[in-house]
Design an enzyme around this catalytic site. Structure first.
Site, short mmCIF file in Angstrom:
data_model
loop_
_atom_site.label_atom_id
_atom_site.label_comp_id
_atom_site.label_asym_id
_atom_site.label_seq_id
_atom_site.Cartn_x
_atom_site.Cartn_y
_atom_site.Cartn_z
N TRP A 1 0.87 -1.18 0.00
CA TRP A 1 0.00 0.00 0.00
C TRP A 1 0.91 1.24 0.00
O TRP A 1 1.77 1.37 0.88
CB TRP A 1 -0.85 -0.04 1.27
N ASP B 1 0.01 -5.02 9.61
CA ASP B 1 -1.05 -4.08 9.22
C ASP B 1 -2.27 -4.93 8.85
O ASP B 1 -2.24 -5.68 7.87
CB ASP B 1 -0.56 -3.26 8.01
N ALA C 1 -6.04 -4.56 7.90
CA ALA C 1 -7.06 -3.58 7.52
C ALA C 1 -8.31 -4.25 6.94
O ALA C 1 -9.28 -3.56 6.61
CB ALA C 1 -6.48 -2.59 6.50
N LYS D 1 -13.01 -0.89 6.93
CA LYS D 1 -13.66 -1.79 5.98
C LYS D 1 -14.60 -2.77 6.67
O LYS D 1 -15.74 -2.94 6.24
CB LYS D 1 -12.63 -2.59 5.17
N1 PLP Z 1 -3.54 -0.52 5.55
C1 PLP Z 1 -3.91 -0.94 4.34
C2 PLP Z 1 -3.17 -2.05 3.70
C3 PLP Z 1 -4.99 -0.33 3.69
O1 PLP Z 1 -5.34 -0.76 2.48
C4 PLP Z 1 -5.68 0.73 4.33
C5 PLP Z 1 -6.78 1.42 3.66
O2 PLP Z 1 -6.95 1.40 2.50
C6 PLP Z 1 -5.25 1.11 5.62
C7 PLP Z 1 -4.18 0.47 6.19
C8 PLP Z 1 -5.86 2.22 6.43
O3 PLP Z 1 -7.16 2.44 6.36
P1 PLP Z 1 -7.89 3.57 7.21
O4 PLP Z 1 -6.87 4.58 7.63
O5 PLP Z 1 -8.89 4.14 6.28
O6 PLP Z 1 -8.50 2.89 8.39
#
Ligand code: PLP
Length: 394
Positions: A127, A208, A210, A243
């Site tokens: 990401w 991580d 998510a 999500k």
């Molecule tokens: N980590 C990954 C791999 C993600 O794809 C995302 C969101 O797209 C996030 C972390 C963080 O999401 P948020 O800050 O919207 O909770």
């Protein structure tokens, strides 16, 4: 003073969304931005979230500050959701953060505070915000190979051999499940091997997570974290509720640390509090209060888990539907990776030219690296995408 600033590169995903909105074609297909959509293309508020919000509105009597590390009922519920019983509670600490992104930022700053010279290892690809956050925090990073473009699966041998170079003081960032952008995931055997490697080499795993509940199920998707937690002395986890609770704009996330001792865990928590204080002072309350209520109320929790499961199953059905349609049209099993991948994303492996033609000539929008959001499809979308992919010679 602002004249000294440089124009940042445009955010590719947001630019793609703008181009999609401006496209007048009625049958255009948005497989870009990473939000879950239902069969009708809507990103709905989950039933349990609506009900928790209703109860909060009726019962909440104050909007006074909570704390830099947020609501402890939320933190405890999130530790339970992610770690289960895999690690002793006295070595675990958590801090509520504004989204998974906020949790990542907080933990990267914690790493920087604890080990200024740490190298953080990132999967290639990952990401893009991972690099962005690390750069901003001032941590150096290296990448490890992850995706095999030929098989569209994880190239575990290459990954392992790179990570064998990581040592004490280094941090290895891993996607807990539903790898973004590839969709290719580590098996429990891989996780066990990484846990052994972490113990052997002395690096700290940083997970991580998510998309818990979007891959193989709520418990299954937390297996990687739990396998690591059962054997490594310390690790970090950044969890997002964006999500799996569909509370994207409410900014709900949780930074977690497993420390080698209860004393070290207290130190980690105190420093998370300090870092939160100088960043956002306090995390926003509303979304996390709804999540805490859902996780702590058996009825709401059951309903949430059921709705999440139906979202997961929809994505699985779309995956097999797309793989089947491509197999039927091409007589090749070269697209079966779509059914093997898990979560919202798959990296197709189409060329930049094919991605551009798909957008310009066919109104099919995907990220430039050919990542598609499976949840952007429905039955009609599968037909459209299959025809367009075949037309561009993919
Ligand atoms: N980590 C990954 C791999 C993600 O794809 C995302 C969101 O797209 C996030 C972390 C963080 O999401 P948020 O800050 O919207 O909770």
């Amino acid at each position: 003073m602002f004249e000294t600033l440089q124009t940042p590169p445009p955010d590719k995903i947001l630019a793609l969304s703008a181009a999609f909105r401006a496209d007048p074609r009625a049958d255009k297909l948005d497989l870009g931005v990473g939000v879950y959509k239902d069969e009708a293309g809507a990103t709905v508020i989950l039933r349990a979230v609506k009900e928790a919000e209703r109860r909060l509105l009726a019962a909440q009597s104050t909007k006074t500050y909570v704390a830099p590390t947020g609501d402890e009922a939320f933190n405890a519920a999130m530790l339970g959701l992610v770690f289960g019983d895999a690690a002793p509670k006295d070595r675990l600490r958590a801090a509520q953060a504004p989204g998974g992104g906020g949790a990542l930022r907080l933990l990267c700053e914690l790493i920087h505070r604890a080990e200024r010279g740490a190298t953080v290892w990132l999967s290639d690809p990952t990401w893009p915000n991972h690099q962005g956050i690390l750069r901003q925090v001032g941590l150096q990073f290296r990448t490890y190979p992850y995706f095999d473009p030929a098989t569209r699966d994880v190239d575990y041998d290459a990954m392992r051999s790179a990570l064998s170079e990581a040592g004490p003081g280094d941090v290895v960032l891993l996607h807990g499940c539903c790898h973004n952008p590839t969709g290719a995931n580590l098996t429990p055997e891989h996780w066990r091997d990484i846990a052994a490697l972490a113990v052997d080499r002395g690096f700290t795993p940083f997970v991580d997570i998510a998309y818990q509940g979007f891959g193989d199920g709520l418990e299954e998707d937390a297996q990687g974290v739990r396998i690591l937690a059962a054997s490594v002395p310390e690790m970090l986890v950044a969890a997002s509720c964006s999500k799996n609770f569909a509370v994207y704009r409410e900014r709900v996330g949780c930074a977690m640390a497993l420390a080698a001792s209860p004393e070290a865990a207290d130190l980690a928590k105190a420093n998370m509090g300090l870092l939160a204080r100088v960043n956002w002072s306090m995390p926003p309350d509303h979304g996390a209060a709804a999540v805490a209520m859902i996780l702590n109320d058996p009825e709401l929790r059951t309903d949430w888990a059921a709705e999440l499961e139906s979202m997961r199953l929809r994505m699985l059905t779309l995956r097999t539907g797309l793989a089947d349609a491509l197999r039927a049209r091409t007589n090749s099993d070269g697209y079966d990776f779509l059914a093997r991948h898990r979560g919202m994303f798959s990296l197709l492996g189409a060329t930049p030219e094919q991605v551009e033609t798909l957008r310009e000539a066919h109104g099919v929008y995907m990220i430039g690296d050919s990542r598609i959001n499976i949840a952007g499809l429905n039955a009609a979308g599968i037909d459209r995408l299959t025809q367009a992919l075949i037309a561009v010679g993919f």
